[in-house]
Every structure is written in structure tokens, then in C-alpha cells.
Design an enzyme around this catalytic site. Sequence first.
Site, PDB file in Angstrom:
ATOM      1  N   TYR A 130      -6.267  -0.077  10.757  1.00 42.65           N
ATOM      2  CA  TYR A 130      -5.446  -0.933  11.388  1.00 42.65           C
ATOM      3  C   TYR A 130      -3.955  -0.739  10.836  1.00 42.65           C
ATOM      4  O   TYR A 130      -3.575  -0.332   9.710  1.00 42.65           O
ATOM      5  CB  TYR A 130      -5.576  -2.416  10.989  1.00 42.65           C
ATOM      6  CG  TYR A 130      -5.755  -2.824   9.492  1.00 42.65           C
ATOM      7  CD1 TYR A 130      -4.608  -3.481   8.956  1.00 42.65           C
ATOM      8  CD2 TYR A 130      -6.585  -2.718   8.579  1.00 42.65           C
ATOM      9  CE1 TYR A 130      -4.489  -3.698   7.589  1.00 42.65           C
ATOM     10  CE2 TYR A 130      -6.647  -2.869   7.346  1.00 42.65           C
ATOM     11  CZ  TYR A 130      -5.550  -3.641   6.870  1.00 42.65           C
ATOM     12  OH  TYR A 130      -5.424  -3.733   5.414  1.00 42.65           O
ATOM     13  N   ARG A 134      -3.587   1.775   7.885  1.00 41.35           N
ATOM     14  CA  ARG A 134      -4.555   1.886   6.830  1.00 41.35           C
ATOM     15  C   ARG A 134      -5.732   2.666   7.697  1.00 41.35           C
ATOM     16  O   ARG A 134      -6.243   2.475   8.635  1.00 41.35           O
ATOM     17  CB  ARG A 134      -5.053   0.660   6.305  1.00 41.35           C
ATOM     18  CG  ARG A 134      -4.216  -0.471   5.581  1.00 41.35           C
ATOM     19  CD  ARG A 134      -3.557   0.357   4.577  1.00 41.35           C
ATOM     20  NE  ARG A 134      -4.380   1.033   3.600  1.00 41.35           N
ATOM     21  CZ  ARG A 134      -5.267   0.790   2.961  1.00 41.35           C
ATOM     22  NH1 ARG A 134      -5.525  -0.547   2.511  1.00 41.35           N
ATOM     23  NH2 ARG A 134      -5.795   1.758   2.040  1.00 41.35           N
ATOM     24  N   TYR A 140      -8.889  -8.556  10.768  1.00 42.65           N
ATOM     25  CA  TYR A 140      -9.398  -9.345   9.715  1.00 42.65           C
ATOM     26  C   TYR A 140      -9.723 -10.874  10.290  1.00 42.65           C
ATOM     27  O   TYR A 140      -8.935 -11.335  10.826  1.00 42.65           O
ATOM     28  CB  TYR A 140      -8.450  -9.275   8.340  1.00 42.65           C
ATOM     29  CG  TYR A 140      -8.731  -8.111   7.622  1.00 42.65           C
ATOM     30  CD1 TYR A 140      -9.686  -8.008   6.856  1.00 42.65           C
ATOM     31  CD2 TYR A 140      -7.778  -7.213   7.828  1.00 42.65           C
ATOM     32  CE1 TYR A 140      -9.716  -6.929   5.892  1.00 42.65           C
ATOM     33  CE2 TYR A 140      -7.773  -5.971   6.810  1.00 42.65           C
ATOM     34  CZ  TYR A 140      -8.642  -5.765   6.114  1.00 42.65           C
ATOM     35  OH  TYR A 140      -8.686  -4.756   5.224  1.00 42.65           O
ATOM     36  N   HIS A 182     -11.549   1.086   5.660  1.00 37.63           N
ATOM     37  CA  HIS A 182     -11.786   1.014   4.265  1.00 37.63           C
ATOM     38  C   HIS A 182     -12.672  -0.170   4.172  1.00 37.63           C
ATOM     39  O   HIS A 182     -12.534  -1.048   5.015  1.00 37.63           O
ATOM     40  CB  HIS A 182     -10.547   0.982   3.498  1.00 37.63           C
ATOM     41  CG  HIS A 182      -9.679   0.223   3.692  1.00 37.63           C
ATOM     42  ND1 HIS A 182      -8.881   0.020   4.694  1.00 37.63           N
ATOM     43  CD2 HIS A 182      -9.409  -1.422   3.026  1.00 37.63           C
ATOM     44  CE1 HIS A 182      -8.123  -1.243   4.526  1.00 37.63           C
ATOM     45  NE2 HIS A 182      -8.510  -1.900   3.816  1.00 37.63           N
ATOM     46  N   HIS A 237     -13.071  -3.011   0.896  1.00 42.69           N
ATOM     47  CA  HIS A 237     -12.527  -3.449  -0.229  1.00 42.69           C
ATOM     48  C   HIS A 237     -13.893  -3.734  -1.266  1.00 42.69           C
ATOM     49  O   HIS A 237     -14.860  -4.410  -0.590  1.00 42.69           O
ATOM     50  CB  HIS A 237     -11.661  -4.698  -0.214  1.00 42.69           C
ATOM     51  CG  HIS A 237     -10.280  -4.620   0.481  1.00 42.69           C
ATOM     52  ND1 HIS A 237      -9.312  -4.213   0.017  1.00 42.69           N
ATOM     53  CD2 HIS A 237     -10.026  -4.662   1.591  1.00 42.69           C
ATOM     54  CE1 HIS A 237      -8.318  -4.059   0.802  1.00 42.69           C
ATOM     55  NE2 HIS A 237      -8.819  -4.340   1.866  1.00 42.69           N
TER      56      HIS A 237
END
Lengths: 241, 228
Positions: free
Chosen positions: A146, A156, A107, A159, A161
Site C-alpha cells: 500500500y 510499503r 487496513y 508485510h 506486523h
Amino acid sequence: MKPGEFYQRDRRWHPAAYDKDYKTSVTRSPQYALISLQNSMSEITGPVFGHNDIDPIDNDLILNYAKPGESPIGERIIVHGRVLDENARPVPNTLVEIWQANAGGRYRHKKDTYLAPIDPNFGGCGRTLTDENGYYFFRTVKPGAYPWRNWVNDWRPAHIHVSVFGSGFAQRLITQMYFEGDPLIETCPIVNTIKDKAAIGQLIAPLDRNATIPLDTIAYKFDIVLRGRRSTLFENRLEGN
Amino acid sequence: MQKLDYLKETPSQTAGPYVHIGLAPGAAGFDIYSQELGWDIAGPNAKGERIRVEGIVIDGTGSPVKDVMLEAWQANADGIYAHGEHAGEVEEGFRGWGRVITDFNTGEWGFDTIKPGPVPARGLMTGVRPAEEEEMQDAYGRGHAGLRAMAPHINLWIVARGINIGLNTRVYFSDEEEANAHDPVLNIIEWERRRQTLITKRSERDGQVVYRFDIKLQGEDETVFFDI
């Protein structure tokens, strides 16, 4: 027409506040029961956004942070779909915002210290308004999985959000979109805060070959359903009733 | 038996620790949008008293939560929402909606706005005229169709890592004692002691009106959260 109320939220379909396997929820979940409110003007109304609020490029994550002539590394995808309510009516002109990691699962956030590198041409956020038919689309790269500190070896699934407003503040929703066929979905403690398999299925976007651009970009379809609204037939009691 | 043909609402998921990337990228550490949304609730033309609402979100261990995003939704000083379904005009630039995040180091959040006016209660909204001028509310939510207005309040929606579905609450004001006593929503909270968790304390700092609203997610003096 008098404004109607939203259908009651099915809180057995949604995740509960407390879920011991998603550890952070343990100290961030209220212990008292929620107080149920029948909708008033405060819940039925909500913020209104227009094309002045955003720029046309905001829904294109391949371009919106890239240097001129460059583009992010990763699988080029289109994410598109409709925002509907529980009555299957389109929700037009509503704001949809997304954010995600880059192709390596990193991120762009000062708190993310994962060793996978930042992509200099990828920001990771986008926003758009649905059209008059409730339709929206984004162009981006497919995010990577990640690791995170929950259990020792938790990862995770890939995905994106998703944040949606709808027409009333009671419809406000944040969720996550997953990708068809990802084996990490089944074991993820955040996914499994949702107990109904059909509800989890509603968060998994299928590959949409019809929307793929040949030799350019692959596509996934993600429809979003917000709370429906009552008809006001029996709400309009006569004076003195 | 026939099947009801309603769709199911998309289930919620946590906003996660990096919610800022999508909803407040400047705070995440990068500039991408020509304007971020939600930093100005009332705009420069709004009439009414300028106030600041601020506080901290505290978890079940008593620690500040430092990765929260809060959204506010409120009426203008006349009690009108900036939305087509609420009759009446609001001042140009008055959106009534705001978005703030907590400070990464301290957990403090705050927003500048105007104090909202009283908003019509349910009965009026649905066309029911009050049978009597003042009708009291019982502790189980019955009989409020006759009430004329809710006390001034700001609706709040709270998301964060560890919060699986957004939490709804309301900010009421300590200097609206009379209106609060008759508010139909405060009055459905059976435990009078819990009503206090929604009432902010007014103070002044450098000539500015400040309301302190600390939110306790869990445990002693847990804030009241609503299923709206």
C-alpha cells in the site's frame, strides 16, 4: 536458580531512532543517548498470559471476522515458526500478536482512507500463545502493498506486523515480517532503517512448501529470535565479596 | 577462529500508525476479540493506594503525538511482580501489566492502577547481600550492589509511527522524595536535572490521586530513555 540478565541488545543491528529517510522518525527520535541499565527485577520479569486470555479462533484471520459461510478474498496463507532466544532455546507460552492490511492493502482502521476497499470478511488481527516448543502458527490472507505519504511515490512491501513478549519486559519486541521475493523490500525506507543486510534478511519469511496444504493454503515460515539470557554462574558472588 | 553460535535478535521495526488494529482493535473501530488485553493492571483485589497516571507524548516540534501505544509493567503494593521468578504472591487478578493508547484528537493517555511498592535492587536480586546497611551510588553506576531497594516506579514501553525501536522509561513519584534520592537507577543519571523528567507530579482531582507524566521524545527537557 537465580534469574539471569538478558544479553545486551545490539543497537547497531536494530534500526537507530533517527533515520532521515523515514521522515516521521525525524521529530520522534530522542537526541540524548540512552542511559544503559543493568537488568534488575523490573526488566527480567514481564507479564504472563494464559489460554484464558485468548480464544482458540484468535489465530485464524480467515475465520475470526468472517460472516458464517464466507471468507476473505485473497491468497490463503499459513504463517508459522518458532520463537527462540539468542541461545536457540524455545520461548514457550509467550503471546504473539499480529496485524495487517487486507489483500488490497487496506487496513480496517478509521484513520486509513486509502481507496482500496475494506473486505467485509477480514478484520486483520490475530493472536496466539507459543506451545511448549516455542511454536506458533496463524492462518490469514497475504496482505497487499500500500502507498504512504513519505516520498511522493512510496509503497510499503506486503508485510505483517508482529508483537512478541518473551518472558521478561526487556525482551518486548515489535517488528514486521516481509515475504520472500518482494521487489518493494529493497526500496522501502522503513525496511532500510535497518542498515545491516543480514538483519533485513532476518525479517523476510521464505516460502515453506513443506508446510503448504495442497490445493488449500500456501505457507511462509517466520522464526522470531528474542534476547538470550546469561548464565548466572558468576553473578552469585558470595556474601562479603 | 571459531564462530560464536548465538542467534541474532530479530531486529525491531516501527509499530506504524495502525498499531491499534492488532493491539487495541476497539480503538481502530471494530470489535473482534472477546476481551482486549491490558485494560486492567491491578484488578479489583489489589491492596494499596488507587492512583491514575496520565499525560501526553510530545514530539520534537512540541506537538502531541496522537498515535502512541504505551505499556506499563509494575509491581504490587508490596513490591512483588506477578511473575514466577519473583518470589512472593500477588493478589488474585493482579497482572501488573497494562496497555493504553493515546486519544486520536488530544493525544492524552492515562491508566488506573495502584501505586507500586519498592522493588529489590540489583544486588539483592543476584544474591549479593549488602555489606553495609546503606551504600550510596555514584554517578557512573558503580557500587549499587549494596542497595536494598529501588524507589517505587512503573516501567513504561512506548511505540508509535516514527519510533523504530520501542522506548523504555520509568515513572517515579514526587511524594517519594527520600526513596528517589537513594534510587540506584535515578542515581546513574549523571545530570541531576534530567532525573526530574522521570518524576511525576502528584495532584488530586475529584478525590482521585492523579500523577501527571508528560513524555518529551526530543528536544528541551527530553525525557530520559533507557537501554535496558
